[in-house]
Design an enzyme around this catalytic site. Sequence first.
Site, PDB file in Angstrom:
ATOM      1  N   ASP A 282       0.832  -1.047   0.120  1.00  0.00           N
ATOM      2  CA  ASP A 282      -0.184  -0.310  -0.182  1.00  0.00           C
ATOM      3  C   ASP A 282       0.957   0.900   0.132  1.00  0.00           C
ATOM      4  O   ASP A 282       1.611   1.755   1.006  1.00  0.00           O
ATOM      5  CB  ASP A 282      -0.930  -0.274   1.494  1.00  0.00           C
ATOM      6  CG  ASP A 282      -2.028   1.172   1.196  1.00  0.00           C
ATOM      7  OD1 ASP A 282      -2.659   1.091   0.104  1.00  0.00           O
ATOM      8  OD2 ASP A 282      -1.352   2.073   2.558  1.00  0.00           O
ATOM      9  N   GLU A 324       1.142  -0.844  -5.260  1.00  0.00           N
ATOM     10  CA  GLU A 324       0.449  -0.486  -5.382  1.00  0.00           C
ATOM     11  C   GLU A 324       0.798   1.814  -5.242  1.00  0.00           C
ATOM     12  O   GLU A 324       0.982   2.045  -4.609  1.00  0.00           O
ATOM     13  CB  GLU A 324      -1.197   0.211  -4.077  1.00  0.00           C
ATOM     14  CG  GLU A 324      -2.184   0.683  -4.144  1.00  0.00           C
ATOM     15  CD  GLU A 324      -2.543   1.795  -3.646  1.00  0.00           C
ATOM     16  OE1 GLU A 324      -3.325   2.968  -3.825  1.00  0.00           O
ATOM     17  OE2 GLU A 324      -1.868   2.227  -2.637  1.00  0.00           O
TER      18      GLU A 324
HETATM   19  C1  GLC Z   1      -4.073   3.262  -0.829  1.00  0.00           C
HETATM   20  C2  GLC Z   1      -5.796   3.159  -0.726  1.00  0.00           C
HETATM   21  C3  GLC Z   1      -6.176   3.981   0.460  1.00  0.00           C
HETATM   22  C4  GLC Z   1      -5.824   4.933   1.215  1.00  0.00           C
HETATM   23  C5  GLC Z   1      -4.291   4.879   1.374  1.00  0.00           C
HETATM   24  C6  GLC Z   1      -3.601   4.679   2.439  1.00  0.00           C
HETATM   25  O1  GLC Z   1      -3.688   4.135  -1.681  1.00  0.00           O
HETATM   26  O2  GLC Z   1      -5.884   2.322  -1.378  1.00  0.00           O
HETATM   27  O3  GLC Z   1      -7.596   3.182   0.202  1.00  0.00           O
HETATM   28  O4  GLC Z   1      -6.455   5.479   1.578  1.00  0.00           O
HETATM   29  O5  GLC Z   1      -4.081   4.377   0.352  1.00  0.00           O
HETATM   30  O6  GLC Z   1      -3.558   4.040   2.948  1.00  0.00           O
HETATM   31  C1  GLC Z   2      -3.117   9.156  -4.034  1.00  0.00           C
HETATM   32  C2  GLC Z   2      -2.103   8.260  -4.021  1.00  0.00           C
HETATM   33  C3  GLC Z   2      -2.874   7.129  -4.114  1.00  0.00           C
HETATM   34  C4  GLC Z   2      -3.993   6.644  -3.197  1.00  0.00           C
HETATM   35  C5  GLC Z   2      -5.034   7.801  -3.422  1.00  0.00           C
HETATM   36  C6  GLC Z   2      -5.665   7.538  -2.348  1.00  0.00           C
HETATM   37  O1  GLC Z   2      -3.452   9.281  -4.916  1.00  0.00           O
HETATM   38  O2  GLC Z   2      -1.242   8.265  -4.348  1.00  0.00           O
HETATM   39  O3  GLC Z   2      -1.764   5.677  -3.631  1.00  0.00           O
HETATM   40  O4  GLC Z   2      -4.664   5.371  -3.696  1.00  0.00           O
HETATM   41  O5  GLC Z   2      -3.891   8.436  -3.073  1.00  0.00           O
HETATM   42  O6  GLC Z   2      -6.991   8.358  -3.151  1.00  0.00           O
END
Ligand code: GLC
Ligand code: GLC
Length: 639
Positions: A282, A324
């Site tokens: 994540d 991710e």
């Molecule tokens: C990732 C998750 C998102 C979350 C963020 C912080 O982007 O997909 O839902 O808010 O990480 O953990």
């Molecule tokens: C931003 C981050 C991504 C996360 C998202 C959550 O785009 O780059 O990692 O999933 O915020 O809204």
Amino acid sequence: MDRAFEAQKTLARLLPGINAKRWKNKSAKTEFKANLEQHFNKLFDALVELYGHHYDLHFHLDRLLKHLAAHYDANQGNKLASTDPYWYQSEKNLGMAVYVDLFAGDLVKLRQRIPYLKSLGVNYLHLMPLYLSPEGDSDGGYAVSDYRQVNPELGTNEDLKALADALHNEGMRLVLDFVFNHTSDEHRWAEAAKAGDKRYQDYYHLFNDGNEVAQYNETVREIFPTVRRGSFTWVEEVDAWVWTTFNSFQWDLNYANPEVFVAITDEMLHLASLGCDVLRLDALAFIWKQKGTVCESLPQAHTLIKAFNACLRICAPQLLFKSEAIVHPDEVNKYISVEECQLSYNPLMMALMWESLATRETQLLTASLKRSFQIPQHTRWVNYIRCHDDIGWTWDDAVAGQLGINGQDHRLFLNRFYTGQFEGSFARGVPFQMNPSNGDCRVCGTLASLTGLESAVEAQDADAIELALGRIRLLNAINLSMTGLPLLYQGDEIGVLNDHAYLDDPHKREDARWVNRKPLNEKDFALAASSDTVQGRVAQQLQQLIKIRQSHAVFGSSQTEILETYNPHAFSFARIGDRERLLVIANFSEQRISIPGTITDILASRQMQDLLTGKAIKREEPIALDAYQVVWVLTSASA
Ligand code: GLC
Ligand code: GLC
């Protein structure tokens, strides 16, 4: 220094500690040591690179190896009796991401839903974070208070293990989140930091000096600008600012401290011991900070991922990483390698499919994928259309510029198109994280609502319903035929619409992503089970595509080529396998279009058939595509 020599010298010094351990399992000891021989150099390289200047690195290495050995010894036998190390390349794969509570209620009830998942063809199940997290707002579980405890509302650790076993018995794989950029402010490390323990304060980025915070804020991107401006949160207890990239209760970990690396690796191994097969890394772009930079995707972030990966190769070799990174495509691709993440979300294709749907034009999709789709051997994209998050428009502006598209203006247009501010749009989306300084925002909504099904059903417009169903099928047909592992998001397989109930919940109200996180109930599944509902049609057309995908090897391992169609509305690619070849053409517009028959030259065959209609395709005749139609033209090389 001669790294290889130093690594071997260090390993020789550490091995007595490994030998002295009381191994439950003798053969595990031998295997573990063989893995160390093979992979220790990589781990050592990465850690010296990051922490070579720490006088106590040897102490941390010693601890780390002991954790790895303990894990290896304790966890023989809870993996999927495997099979193919490259399982993730197969056409049989189909993923689905679900929230335990929203999809089934709890872990025990989720186990009862395995037959449903199986009947769909799902064999890769991603459970959204299910660990202990703060009550109220926990960012959907992405604020972890204890990696070793399942959230009691969802069940127990034993329930999770039982689920992992049940999935493995069915040949399905379990994917869990490794939320390692931050912990919640209720994690015991954060609690100790708040209580004044200097050792744990060094687990996070704390600053007493507001000027320093201001300096960082100058170069760092704001991810949740409606939560707070800047990336720092004031902590009363310690009179200091703490780095919080996301919500204020999500404290970023300080990976410049080697103790943090060792401690979090031990938490990661705990997740591995639950029997999961893939860890979703994540927010991995944010894990290293350096003043004067954007603090995203710095070289050290890659070195860190390599170090985590080397740990897995030593003590949990069956486990894969999924990246991710929802960032610039060049940065996304840098995480993808067998040494870092074998799997990665494909945010570029995702965003550009939505872009093409809005504009009815495919040039940006085609040009961008031509540039960025290819990734190394034995790595795979995880292709998706929607997920639990928002849609961000992360293409390369240089590619857009070459096509005469101004990237920033185009993002504003798409945000308006998908959030009800553009006349004639079919989409019903909700804006997320509007930045008051630059007008940036992202888009939320379910597949069905964003493709126009919601507005069409509401208007009781039969033609508009057909078009919306066509858009859903189009996106699914690309997602399921493009090289990679296709991932569905819960509810989208049964045409669930946006759910605005989150607006009544004070802990969710400010976070529009909840509009696409509906608790699924009996009624949702019943609607989809009937053949005369729109939901039923969404489900059926998807099931047909899945069945065809899973019965032809060409959807698994084959070379991919993105093709020029010379038609502004069409997107096309070919998959060249050993025995079969596939040509996919998709019409992103409501108009009937025609593509010259020469496009099939790449198939080098006279015997061709559209798998979706069963119709024969003739090489000399143009291929006509109705509104949103897709063809999957198949041939066998011998034909
Ligand atoms: C990732 C998750 C998102 C979350 C963020 C912080 O982007 O997909 O839902 O808010 O990480 O953990
Ligand atoms: C931003 C981050 C991504 C996360 C998202 C959550 O785009 O780059 O990692 O999933 O915020 O809204």
